[in-house]
Write a protein that holds these residues in place. Structure first.
Motif, PDB file in Angstrom:
ATOM      1  N   LEU A  16     -16.758  11.142 -14.702  1.00 15.31           N
ATOM      2  CA  LEU A  16     -16.004  12.221 -15.338  1.00 15.31           C
ATOM      3  C   LEU A  16     -16.943  13.369 -15.723  1.00 15.31           C
ATOM      4  O   LEU A  16     -16.705  14.533 -15.380  1.00 15.31           O
ATOM      5  N   SER A  17     -18.048  13.011 -16.421  1.00 21.37           N
ATOM      6  CA  SER A  17     -19.006  14.047 -16.823  1.00 21.37           C
ATOM      7  C   SER A  17     -19.536  14.775 -15.607  1.00 21.37           C
ATOM      8  O   SER A  17     -19.624  16.007 -15.580  1.00 21.37           O
ATOM      9  N   VAL A  20     -16.971  17.173 -14.214  1.00 19.40           N
ATOM     10  CA  VAL A  20     -16.772  18.355 -15.064  1.00 19.40           C
ATOM     11  C   VAL A  20     -17.952  19.305 -14.935  1.00 19.40           C
ATOM     12  O   VAL A  20     -17.789  20.521 -14.739  1.00 19.40           O
ATOM     13  N   ILE A  21     -19.162  18.737 -14.976  1.00 13.36           N
ATOM     14  CA  ILE A  21     -20.350  19.584 -14.907  1.00 13.36           C
ATOM     15  C   ILE A  21     -20.429  20.290 -13.556  1.00 13.36           C
ATOM     16  O   ILE A  21     -20.755  21.470 -13.461  1.00 13.36           O
ATOM     17  N   ILE A  24     -18.004  23.152 -13.481  1.00 14.26           N
ATOM     18  CA  ILE A  24     -18.505  24.298 -14.256  1.00 14.26           C
ATOM     19  C   ILE A  24     -19.581  25.036 -13.464  1.00 14.26           C
ATOM     20  O   ILE A  24     -19.543  26.258 -13.301  1.00 14.26           O
ATOM     21  N   CYS A  25     -20.539  24.256 -12.935  1.00 10.25           N
ATOM     22  CA  CYS A  25     -21.634  24.867 -12.175  1.00 10.25           C
ATOM     23  C   CYS A  25     -21.094  25.671 -11.007  1.00 10.25           C
ATOM     24  O   CYS A  25     -21.476  26.815 -10.794  1.00 10.25           O
ATOM     25  N   LEU A  28     -19.131  28.843 -12.095  1.00 10.24           N
ATOM     26  CA  LEU A  28     -19.984  29.862 -12.697  1.00 10.24           C
ATOM     27  C   LEU A  28     -20.924  30.492 -11.677  1.00 10.24           C
ATOM     28  O   LEU A  28     -21.166  31.694 -11.711  1.00 10.24           O
ATOM     29  N   VAL A  29     -21.442  29.667 -10.765  1.00 15.22           N
ATOM     30  CA  VAL A  29     -22.365  30.232  -9.784  1.00 15.22           C
ATOM     31  C   VAL A  29     -21.637  31.122  -8.794  1.00 15.22           C
ATOM     32  O   VAL A  29     -22.106  32.201  -8.430  1.00 15.22           O
ATOM     33  N   LEU A  31     -19.088  32.845  -9.355  1.00 17.50           N
ATOM     34  CA  LEU A  31     -18.650  34.085 -10.005  1.00 17.50           C
ATOM     35  C   LEU A  31     -19.714  35.173  -9.932  1.00 17.50           C
ATOM     36  O   LEU A  31     -19.426  36.343 -10.068  1.00 17.50           O
ATOM     37  N   LEU A  32     -20.980  34.733  -9.741  1.00 16.67           N
ATOM     38  CA  LEU A  32     -22.061  35.722  -9.682  1.00 16.67           C
ATOM     39  C   LEU A  32     -21.987  36.508  -8.389  1.00 16.67           C
ATOM     40  O   LEU A  32     -21.750  35.939  -7.329  1.00 16.67           O
ATOM     41  N   PHE A 287     -28.759  25.434  -5.223  1.00 19.62           N
ATOM     42  CA  PHE A 287     -28.733  25.449  -6.683  1.00 19.62           C
ATOM     43  C   PHE A 287     -27.787  24.374  -7.222  1.00 19.62           C
ATOM     44  O   PHE A 287     -28.155  23.598  -8.112  1.00 19.62           O
ATOM     45  N   SER A 291     -28.993  21.118  -9.237  1.00 15.60           N
ATOM     46  CA  SER A 291     -28.469  20.934 -10.596  1.00 15.60           C
ATOM     47  C   SER A 291     -27.809  19.577 -10.724  1.00 15.60           C
ATOM     48  O   SER A 291     -28.011  18.857 -11.704  1.00 15.60           O
ATOM     49  N   MET A 292     -27.007  19.222  -9.722  1.00 15.46           N
ATOM     50  CA  MET A 292     -26.289  17.956  -9.800  1.00 15.46           C
ATOM     51  C   MET A 292     -27.259  16.789  -9.706  1.00 15.46           C
ATOM     52  O   MET A 292     -27.042  15.744 -10.300  1.00 15.46           O
ATOM     53  N   TYR A 294     -30.316  16.778 -10.966  1.00  9.42           N
ATOM     54  CA  TYR A 294     -30.848  16.619 -12.320  1.00  9.42           C
ATOM     55  C   TYR A 294     -29.825  15.986 -13.248  1.00  9.42           C
ATOM     56  O   TYR A 294     -30.145  15.120 -14.059  1.00  9.42           O
ATOM     57  N   THR A 295     -28.567  16.445 -13.135  1.00 11.57           N
ATOM     58  CA  THR A 295     -27.519  15.895 -13.996  1.00 11.57           C
ATOM     59  C   THR A 295     -27.369  14.404 -13.759  1.00 11.57           C
ATOM     60  O   THR A 295     -27.283  13.607 -14.703  1.00 11.57           O
TER      61      THR A 295
END
Lengths: 321, 521
Positions: A16-17, A20-21, A24-25, A28-29, A31-32, A287, A291-292, A294-295
């Motif tokens: 789940l975490s 969700v993460i 979000i990533c 947000l990415v 959107l840049l 990216f 990120s994932m 590391y998560t």
């Protein structure tokens, strides 16, 4: 039964975490807005590429496609900036090797040294040996790792000229991660990585062993007639290791994460520098994947550490009220 | 012992008995000793921990440094003088001692040519009127960069010495272009203070100056294209000849044979050759002295470092306070209500806590800072606030679970205390010790993370008006081999800060832990 339910609950929460993460990533990415070439043939080509890759679709639709690719084909996308047109899985796997090797060496050195120092300090509690070790532990736990990386690099690298100051590239070292030249150039980063781990481990072992040595079962063991050495080895040390082992497990998982800052100081082309480069160049897929990565490491290490307590110490029952 | 060990009260003679409280009131007396409250008790125990007290003193010193150093210094954070880039730390206390420590000098290997060049700066500075100065006068000159000469040795056919060279005086002379008015004002200043700024102009277009060196105002003597000095007839001179007979100047002279101090550049500007150190004093009113040296861009390290410390402390204090507030409120609600509220809030905290901080910080930088919505500092603060409160909330929640079912809470509730009153007045004070400890221990963590992120360049604090310790380390890393002082001071300060905060936090934790009361006696 408790255990199974607890494990399943934790794994469910992990996914789940993770989901969700990742959402979000991704959102947000995406959107840049990256800087696009404005004129000429290049702009046309770039816009066409973005259109073809589906960058102009709504973000949630892009996300659905992205998720479908991951689930059906384990396809994490393509790198466009760092390694042109290279599969992200391969990009990460390539960068993972040096990180993994460096940190593995560091762990292999740190574990025995750390445990040894901790045991010595605990056995000689409040004697000069303990005071020296405790002070050193305090020093090395507090001082940021890059500071002793600088010290090591300056003294051993520049002044005494014992080791190369940077990690040599795979090509220079003869194409192997295990050639003598490579191992020599790894000495400084490994050393810089080890200080903090040794100090952490020694502090932990010292605290646990001190507690175990003053506990009542030790008194009983001595009263039964065991020698001090025997009682320490087979009672105190084993009990003290119970909380230390999960820490070692988390160290092993930390290997994968590596240390971004040490990688930067010693020019290691590892996963940390990949992450930073992917931010600078805004390489979307790399990216998100990094990120994932590391998560995942941080999430799974917390689960494994918690579970290992239960497996190692039968007195601890996971999920019990 | 006079009456032995007899326990028989009847055997004690009556006259030995006295009334204990014949004149004293037995009630209504105030206690003689002051009661020690919670904080008093903590303070008493904190005082005994000498390491923590020392750490607190060091923290106070660093805070004072951060607040007052920029105010007390000549330099501003934005002052960059490229001419004095990378100069060594200079402390007036050590300056005249010649011990090569903290006096603005650095070790340099000098060959013959470089030795003549450096001594030439001193000789040139002694030679204001074109009368030529001897080698002895030049090396004895206060402007000669050679601070102490090392032993000579031979290597690969050349002569070298490991001398110490003053990095400030190494600048020597500079060609400057000034207005006529400023030229006159420099002359007036020279006459007033007795310091020399203006020196004879050099014939840079003549045969005795290598065009490659034409911009270097320290080549005031005749030299061959390889930089070795030559005499009037163009014969090369070696070091011994120069030491005996001095250098031959290459000054521009007018018809009467005297030197000129300025050359017209255009209608209103003239070019001058200035002894830069004195020119600097003329411009600023003080000499170029950097207590911690200057970095590669010529910024004063002391001021930049103090500003970095300020930024770190400000950020960590804000983070600590905000997280304390959010965490306490969140944890209190979780712990007090329990059940479904707790479950949902705990899951939210779990998910937020699962995101590696570096990703949070990166996304905030990319979205809020790079788009110009908030400043770098605010962006970083927001990132810290997003996930930082979780550990505080967890601590508070545990405390609430421990205390909410105790009898005194039940008693208060029976007396009609509402939820808010129970939370704030009755249960929360139990958690104060732990909360204070966690909030203090948050500070070194924030400082470390901030410096790491700015070192890695994920958070960009580089700029003329702002800097952070991490940014300074990152900028100085490239000069580690040649100019280690750029990195030395920031590293030392951050290490000191981290050690002190950890010691201080440990002391606080012990002091606020009531189970340790009396344990150390």
């Amino acid at each position: 039964m408790y255990m199974l339910k607890y494990v399943l609950k934790r794994i469910g929460l992990l996914f789940l975490s993770f989901f969700v993460i990742m959402t979000i990533c991704f959102v947000l990415v995406k959107l840049l807005q990256p800087e696009l070439p404005m004129l000429g043939q290049q702009a046309k080509a770039e816009l066409a590429r973005r259109e073809a890759l589906g960058y102009n679709k709504p973000i949630l639709e892009q996300y659905a496609i992205y998720l479908r690719n991951i689930i059906t084909r384990w396809d994490w996308g393509t790198s466009w900036k760092i390694d042109y047109l290279c599969d992200v899985r391969k990009v990460i796997a390539d960068r993972l090797t040096p990180t993994l090797i460096l940190n593995a060496y560091s762990i292999l050195i740190s574990i025995p040294v750390g445990i040894l120092l901790g045991v010595i300090a605990a056995l000689r509690k409040n004697k000069p040996a303990d005071h020296i070790i405790s002070t050193l532990i305090m020093l090395f736990v507090s001082v940021p790792s890059y500071v002793y990386a600088f010290i090591v690099q300056y003294l051993l690298g520049f002044r005494l000229n014992l080791f190369p100051v940077m990690l040599s590239s795979l090509y220079d070292a003869g194409g192997s991660w295990f050639s003598p030249a490579m191992i020599k150039s790894m000495a400084l980063p490994v050393l810089a990585l080890s200080f903090g781990t040794v100090a952490d481990l020694a502090r932990y072992v010292r605290a646990e062993l001190t507690e175990a040595l003053t506990s009542e079962y030790m008194l009983l063991a001595r009263a039964k007639g065991l020698t001090k050495t025997r009682a320490t080895l087979s009672h105190a040390l084993i009990n003290a290791m119970v909380p230390v082992l999960p820490m070692i497990i988390s160290l092993f998982l930390g290997i994968l994460g590596g240390s971004m800052i040490i990688e930067r100081i010693f020019a290691v082309n590892g996963i940390g520098s990949l992450y930073i480069k992917s931010i600078e160049l805004l390489d979307y897929d790399v990216f998100i994947a990094a990120s994932m990565f590391y998560t995942f490491i941080s999430l799974s290490s917390s689960i494994l550490v918690d579970l290992s307590y239960g497996f190692l110490d039968p007195r601890i029952r996971m999920g019990a009220k | 012992m006079k009456y032995g060990v007899s326990t028989d009260i009847g055997a004690i003679p009556d006259e030995l008995f006295q009334f204990a409280q014949r004149d004293m009131a037995t009630c209504g007396n105030k206690l003689g000793a002051k009661p020690a409250g919670y904080f008093m008790d903590a303070w008493l125990r904190f005082k005994k921990n000498r390491a923590s007290v020392a750490a607190a003193a060091i923290i106070a010193a660093i805070v004072l440094f951060g607040v007052f150093a920029p105010l007390a210094s000549h330099y501003k954070i934005s002052d960059a003088d490229g001419i004095y880039a990378k100069v060594r730390p200079y402390n007036p206390l050590f300056a005249g001692l010649g011990i090569g420590f903290w006096d603005g000098t650095c070790k340099k290997v000098l060959n013959d040519k470089y030795q003549i060049y450096l001594a030439g700066i001193g000789m040139g500075a002694e030679d204001k009127d074109g009368q030529a100065a001897s080698w002895a006068a030049g090396t004895a000159s206060p402007w000669c960069p050679i601070a102490s000469e090392g032993e000579e040795y031979l290597k690969e056919g050349g002569r070298y010495r490991n001398s110490r060279v003053d990095t400030y005086k190494l600048v020597g002379f500079k060609y400057l272009t000034v207005t006529m008015d400023e030229y006159e004002s420099i002359k007036a200043w020279e006459a007033r203070t007795g310091r020399s700024v203006l020196y004879p102009m050099v014939d840079t277009s003549g045969p005795w100056c290598d065009p490659y060196n034409a911009d270097d105002a320290n080549f005031w003597y005749r030299h061959a294209p390889n930089g070795m000095p030559v005499d009037e007839k163009g014969r090369k001179m070696d070091l011994e000849t120069v030491m005996r007979g001095g250098l031959v100047d290459n000054y521009v002279r007018d018809k009467s044979g005297s030197v000129v101090y300025c050359l017209p550049r255009d209608k209103s500007m003239v070019q001058i050759r200035a002894l830069y150190c004195n020119y600097y004093i003329y411009r600023h009113g003080y000499g170029p002295h950097h207590l911690f040296g200057a970095d590669a861009q010529g910024y004063d390290i002391l001021v930049r470092l103090a500003c970095g410390v300020r930024l770190s402390l400000l950020l960590s204090l804000c983070v600590s306070l905000i997280n304390l507030t959010i965490g306490a409120a969140y944890g209190a609600i979780e712990g007090y209500y329990g059940g479904a509220v707790d479950l949902i809030m705990e899951r939210i905290a779990d998910i937020l806590g699962g995101i590696p901080f570096i990703i949070v910080a990166t996304l905030f930088q990319l979205h809020m800072v790079n788009t110009g919505r908030v400043s770098t500092l605010t962006g970083l603060l927001l990132a810290f606030v997003l996930t930082g409160w979780i550990s505080t909330a967890y601590t508070v929640r545990t405390q609430f679970y421990r205390f909410k079912n105790q009898e005194y809470v039940l008693a208060a509730r029976t007396l009609g205390a509402g939820d808010l009153r129970l939370i704030c007045r009755h249960i929360f004070p139990n958690a104060i010790g732990t909360i204070i400890t966690t909030s203090v221990l948050v500070i070194p963590g924030v400082i470390f993370t901030e410096s790491t992120l700015s070192y890695l360049g994920i958070v960009n604090f580089n700029g003329a008006t702002q800097t952070s310790i991490g940014a300074m380390l990152s900028n100085g890393q490239g000069y580690l081999a040649t100019d280690p002082h750029i990195i030395l001071f920031p590293s030392a300060v951050i290490s000191l800060l981290m050690i002190s905060f950890n010691l201080f936090g440990n002391g606080l934790r012990d002091a606020f832990n009531p189970t340790l009361r009396g344990a150390d006696e």
